[in-house]
Write a protein that holds these residues in place. Structure first.
Motif, mmCIF file in Angstrom:
data_model
loop_
_atom_site.group_PDB
_atom_site.id
_atom_site.type_symbol
_atom_site.label_atom_id
_atom_site.label_comp_id
_atom_site.label_asym_id
_atom_site.label_seq_id
_atom_site.Cartn_x
_atom_site.Cartn_y
_atom_site.Cartn_z
ATOM 1 N N ARG A 15 10.193 -92.085 -102.372
ATOM 2 C CA ARG A 15 10.227 -92.073 -100.968
ATOM 3 C C ARG A 15 8.656 -92.281 -100.336
ATOM 4 N NH1 ARG A 15 13.882 -90.024 -97.491
ATOM 5 N NH2 ARG A 15 12.242 -89.366 -96.208
ATOM 6 N N GLN A 16 7.905 -91.685 -101.101
ATOM 7 C CA GLN A 16 6.405 -91.894 -100.850
ATOM 8 C C GLN A 16 5.897 -93.318 -101.183
ATOM 9 O OE1 GLN A 16 4.034 -89.012 -103.183
ATOM 10 N NE2 GLN A 16 4.758 -87.323 -101.818
ATOM 11 N N ARG A 17 6.104 -93.968 -102.097
ATOM 12 C CA ARG A 17 6.127 -95.445 -102.323
ATOM 13 C C ARG A 17 6.775 -96.364 -101.452
ATOM 14 N NH1 ARG A 17 6.649 -94.027 -107.956
ATOM 15 N NH2 ARG A 17 8.704 -94.969 -108.013
ATOM 16 N N GLY A 18 8.095 -95.864 -101.086
ATOM 17 C CA GLY A 18 8.796 -96.894 -100.157
ATOM 18 C C GLY A 18 8.303 -96.467 -98.614
ATOM 19 N N SER A 19 7.513 -95.483 -98.243
ATOM 20 C CA SER A 19 6.898 -95.789 -96.873
ATOM 21 C C SER A 19 5.708 -96.602 -96.819
ATOM 22 C CB SER A 19 6.380 -94.228 -96.761
ATOM 23 O OG SER A 19 5.517 -93.767 -97.665
ATOM 24 N N ILE A 20 5.390 -97.091 -97.751
ATOM 25 C CA ILE A 20 4.077 -98.187 -97.895
ATOM 26 C C ILE A 20 4.643 -99.296 -98.375
ATOM 27 C CG2 ILE A 20 2.002 -98.569 -98.803
ATOM 28 C CD1 ILE A 20 1.321 -95.636 -99.513
ATOM 29 N N ALA A 68 15.423 -97.556 -94.799
ATOM 30 C CA ALA A 68 14.318 -98.116 -95.336
ATOM 31 C C ALA A 68 13.210 -97.888 -94.164
ATOM 32 C CB ALA A 68 13.973 -99.277 -95.921
ATOM 33 N N LEU A 69 13.870 -98.169 -92.948
ATOM 34 C CA LEU A 69 12.935 -98.262 -91.574
ATOM 35 C C LEU A 69 12.411 -96.847 -91.064
ATOM 36 C CD1 LEU A 69 11.724 -100.027 -89.371
ATOM 37 C CD2 LEU A 69 13.943 -99.916 -88.143
ATOM 38 N N GLN A 70 13.382 -95.843 -91.652
ATOM 39 C CA GLN A 70 13.056 -94.653 -90.911
ATOM 40 C C GLN A 70 11.888 -94.017 -91.502
ATOM 41 O OE1 GLN A 70 16.443 -92.407 -91.835
ATOM 42 N NE2 GLN A 70 16.059 -90.809 -90.444
ATOM 43 N N ILE A 71 11.345 -94.328 -92.670
ATOM 44 C CA ILE A 71 10.122 -93.432 -93.265
ATOM 45 C C ILE A 71 8.980 -94.593 -93.354
ATOM 46 C CG2 ILE A 71 11.574 -91.850 -94.712
ATOM 47 C CD1 ILE A 71 11.165 -93.778 -97.062
ATOM 48 N N ASN A 72 9.037 -95.743 -92.905
ATOM 49 C CA ASN A 72 8.119 -96.912 -93.327
ATOM 50 C C ASN A 72 6.886 -96.690 -92.211
ATOM 51 O OD1 ASN A 72 6.955 -99.586 -92.305
ATOM 52 N ND2 ASN A 72 7.603 -99.668 -94.474
ATOM 53 N N LYS A 73 5.674 -96.881 -92.912
ATOM 54 C CA LYS A 73 4.664 -96.788 -92.357
ATOM 55 C C LYS A 73 3.588 -97.987 -92.384
ATOM 56 C CE LYS A 73 4.010 -91.766 -93.824
ATOM 57 N NZ LYS A 73 3.182 -90.748 -94.489
ATOM 58 N N THR A 116 24.340 -98.208 -82.475
ATOM 59 C CA THR A 116 23.016 -98.368 -81.609
ATOM 60 C C THR A 116 22.130 -96.918 -81.869
ATOM 61 O OG1 THR A 116 24.350 -97.839 -79.409
ATOM 62 C CG2 THR A 116 23.974 -100.147 -80.090
ATOM 63 N N LEU A 117 23.012 -95.924 -81.761
ATOM 64 C CA LEU A 117 22.216 -94.607 -81.800
ATOM 65 C C LEU A 117 21.744 -94.218 -83.033
ATOM 66 C CD1 LEU A 117 21.915 -91.713 -80.415
ATOM 67 C CD2 LEU A 117 24.034 -90.979 -81.344
ATOM 68 N N LYS A 118 22.290 -94.847 -84.176
ATOM 69 C CA LYS A 118 21.517 -94.770 -85.563
ATOM 70 C C LYS A 118 20.355 -95.596 -85.688
ATOM 71 C CE LYS A 118 25.898 -93.985 -88.040
ATOM 72 N NZ LYS A 118 26.752 -94.151 -89.197
ATOM 73 N N LEU A 119 20.386 -96.829 -84.900
ATOM 74 C CA LEU A 119 19.373 -97.782 -84.783
ATOM 75 C C LEU A 119 18.268 -97.164 -83.835
ATOM 76 C CD1 LEU A 119 17.818 -100.447 -85.296
ATOM 77 C CD2 LEU A 119 19.056 -101.276 -83.350
ATOM 78 N N SER A 120 18.650 -96.639 -82.764
ATOM 79 C CA SER A 120 17.321 -95.636 -82.205
ATOM 80 C C SER A 120 16.931 -94.601 -82.830
ATOM 81 C CB SER A 120 18.107 -95.341 -80.802
ATOM 82 O OG SER A 120 18.699 -96.315 -79.961
ATOM 83 N N LYS A 121 17.618 -93.927 -83.470
ATOM 84 C CA LYS A 121 16.891 -92.458 -84.336
ATOM 85 C C LYS A 121 16.130 -93.166 -85.367
ATOM 86 C CE LYS A 121 20.817 -89.358 -83.459
ATOM 87 N NZ LYS A 121 21.836 -88.560 -84.125
ATOM 88 N N ALA A 122 16.604 -94.265 -86.174
ATOM 89 C CA ALA A 122 15.497 -94.811 -87.127
ATOM 90 C C ALA A 122 14.205 -95.280 -86.425
ATOM 91 C CB ALA A 122 16.274 -95.924 -87.776
ATOM 92 N N ILE A 123 14.295 -96.052 -85.440
ATOM 93 C CA ILE A 123 13.154 -96.375 -84.824
ATOM 94 C C ILE A 123 12.218 -95.456 -84.389
ATOM 95 C CG2 ILE A 123 12.311 -97.928 -82.975
ATOM 96 C CD1 ILE A 123 14.710 -99.697 -83.256
ATOM 97 N N ALA A 124 12.879 -94.295 -83.937
ATOM 98 C CA ALA A 124 12.039 -93.127 -83.489
ATOM 99 C C ALA A 124 11.577 -92.579 -84.475
ATOM 100 C CB ALA A 124 13.075 -92.270 -82.456
ATOM 101 N N ASP A 125 12.032 -92.288 -85.763
ATOM 102 C CA ASP A 125 11.506 -91.803 -86.932
ATOM 103 C C ASP A 125 10.256 -92.354 -87.139
ATOM 104 O OD1 ASP A 125 13.272 -89.622 -86.620
ATOM 105 O OD2 ASP A 125 14.788 -90.600 -88.181
ATOM 106 N N THR A 130 4.362 -93.643 -88.303
ATOM 107 C CA THR A 130 3.645 -94.831 -88.484
ATOM 108 C C THR A 130 2.337 -94.737 -87.483
ATOM 109 O OG1 THR A 130 3.700 -97.172 -88.841
ATOM 110 C CG2 THR A 130 4.794 -96.058 -86.817
ATOM 111 N N THR A 131 1.363 -95.526 -88.310
ATOM 112 C CA THR A 131 0.055 -95.647 -87.589
ATOM 113 C C THR A 131 -0.346 -96.895 -87.373
ATOM 114 O OG1 THR A 131 -1.215 -95.126 -89.723
ATOM 115 C CG2 THR A 131 -0.913 -93.338 -88.069
#
Length: 533
Positions: A15-20, A68-73, A116-125, A130-131
């Motif tokens: 997961r740490q590698r996946g965020s990058i 994958a989008l949920q933890i991405n940075k 659409t709710l799942k998509l919104s939650k993933a984008i919000a996370d 992310t920075t």
């Protein structure tokens, strides 16, 4: 226990590698689910960008993508688009879900509310962790109130988002208010796009409050930078600089007047787009009055508002163009393309259906209907040989085939009439020289009268053509003269503005010198008084 601890450590490392590394983590999730990764996701993800056509993503493909989008940075640009423009009715969904040769026509998964709710939650996370994400675009996604509230929470926690768009999402005034509350305190936001969001005058006031709040925050920053006789650089300050509200016909003059009142005190907003917003001359004059107080605007787009006079619209464009000529940041805020007013709805191709008869229980095929339609279309296309006719059929492709064939027949008749009239006019002009001799020899009064009438008609047509050519040339000459005069006037305006700036600089320098001299004289007098004491 040791094995479980090692596996948990391994998953944490993944997961740490996946965020990058988004592509690698997305491919591993697809492999675990035994699905094929989407090509359009991987092609852009390697450059840090995702631009997905949500209509083409199946239900089974959404889970690894959102996970994958949920933890991405590392992603810079994220966009989910639809090209349908409306939701199908209940009857259409039932007709599409019927059995067609043993297969089922699937409705896009993004049209479901839970998706659409799942998509919104993933984008919000993703926004919360992310920075590096700078651009977020959701186009034609049917967002509900719960989805918008989740997105607003993610936007409020983010510190890197610059461009935000909910184009054609039709979220309404209340949901736009929720988003504007989270965008008010964002110091990195540069542009927002609320095109096609069903905004009214109330939504226009909400956007105007957003502009005012951003201007108030930056006024305090400008005051800090102006201390100790410094000149603050307004262009380098972060904050909202472009607002797009196109395709909101209910916005009207109320929204335009509310926005114009906030723009009078704003020194940072550069562009405001109001295409197809139902603005009349009242709203256009309010925007024109803004130019007396605000000279930083380089784009005020009020095109495609049919109730605005062309002269008033051109006057606003001229003033904005004069501002852009002296602004160094005009290339960063280009004019938008004209919004297409026609709404296109994609229709799925109808195939031969198999229907169970309720009485006999036998299968009756409807494939002959499709073959019959294909035969009719082939007949109509076989008649069309010239490229002009093909272009006409292509332009009329949304009409029924009967209307198209009728149009083609009428077009052919008109062309034949035009050719016949052209041939008769050429023949009459060639025989005009010998008309007197032939008339004297034959002595037929009826033919001579008909010939005279035809000759008079040809002469009148030629005179009208000559008159039109003269008018066209005069109009062209007047247009060239006006364009030259306008160019000279614009150049003169630019020169005067430069001279004005120079004079202001000289006046400021003189005042500073005088103040320094007065300060030095006061200090000298004070020293003399001290010596005398």
């Amino acid at each position: 226990l040791i094995i479980a601890a090692m596996s948990s450590i391994a998953t944490v490392q993944v997961r740490q590698r996946g965020s990058i590394d988004f592509p690698a983590y997305y491919e591993s999730l697809c492999a675990l689910q035994d699905t094929c990764p989407l090509r359009e996701v991987l092609s852009g993800a390697r450059q840090g960008r995702i631009d997905v056509n949500a209509d083409r993503v199946r239900l089974s493909d959404w889970y690894p993508l959102l996970k994958a989008l949920q933890i991405n940075k590392s992603l810079i640009h994220v966009a989910f688009r639809r090209y349908r423009r409306r939701e199908p009715s209940q009857e259409e969904q039932q007709s599409w879900s019927r059995c067609r040769f043993g297969s089922r026509v699937r409705f896009p998964a993004i049209g479901r509310r839970d998706m659409t709710l799942k998509l919104s939650k993933a984008i919000a996370d993703c926004l919360s962790v992310t920075t590096s994400l700078e651009s977020l675009q959701l186009e034609d996604i049917s967002l509900q109130s719960a989805d918008v509230s989740v997105l607003a929470k993610g936007i409020g926690r983010n510190r890197s988002l610059k461009n935000f768009s909910v184009k054609y999402c039709q979220i309404g005034d209340n949901n736009v208010d929720v988003l504007c509350r989270s965008l008010k305190n964002s110091k990195t936001i540069v542009s927002v796009d609320f095109s096609g969001c069903c905004l009214t005058g109330k939504g226009g006031k909400t956007v105007a409050d957003l502009i005012q709040h951003q201007a108030t925050e930056r006024h305090s920053e400008a005051w800090k930078e102006s201390l100790r006789h410094r000149h603050p650089n307004l262009n380098s300050m972060s904050g909202l600089k472009r607002v797009t509200l196109c395709s909101n016909p209910l916005l009207g003059d109320k929204g335009a007047v509310a926005v114009s009142e906030r723009l009078k005190d704003d020194l940072w907003l550069k562009a405001i787009d109001l295409q197809q917003c139902g603005i009349t001359n009242v709203g256009a004059r309010a925007l024109q009055n803004v130019m007396q107080y605000n000279t930083n605007l380089v784009v005020i787009d009020i095109r495609l508002n049919q109730l605005v006079d062309p002269g008033l619209r051109d006057a606003i464009l001229d003033e904005v163009t004069a501002n852009a000529a002296t602004d160094t940041t005009q290339d960063m805020f280009p004019w938008l393309l004209l919004v297409n007013s026609t709404v296109t709805i994609t229709k799925q191709k109808t195939k031969a259906t198999v229907v169970m008869s309720a009485k006999k229980g036998a299968l009756s095929s409807r494939s002959h209907l499709s073959t019959k339609r294909q035969g009719i279309s082939s007949q109509t296309t076989a008649k069309i040989k010239s490229p002009q006719m093909r272009h006409a059929v292509k332009a009329q492709k949304r009409l029924p085939w009967r209307t198209t064939t009728r149009f083609i027949k009428d077009r052919q008749k008109n062309e034949q009439r035009y050719k016949g009239a052209h041939e008769t006019s050429s023949v009459l002009s060639s025989l005009s020289s010998t008309s007197s001799e032939s008339g004297s020899q034959t002595g037929d009064p009826v033919s001579s009268v008909l010939h005279r009438q035809d000759a008079r008609g040809v002469v009148s047509i030629q005179q009208d053509l000559h008159r039109l050519q003269v008018e066209v040339e005069s109009c062209r000459r007047i247009l060239n003269e006006e364009s030259d005069a306008r160019a000279r006037a614009e150049a003169k305006v630019v020169e005067l503005e430069v001279e004005n700036k120079q004079l202001k600089a000289e006046i400021y320098s003189k005042h500073s010198r005088e103040s320094q001299k007065m300060a030095v004289g006061g200090v000298g007098q004070l020293v003399v008084c001290c010596d005398s004491v």
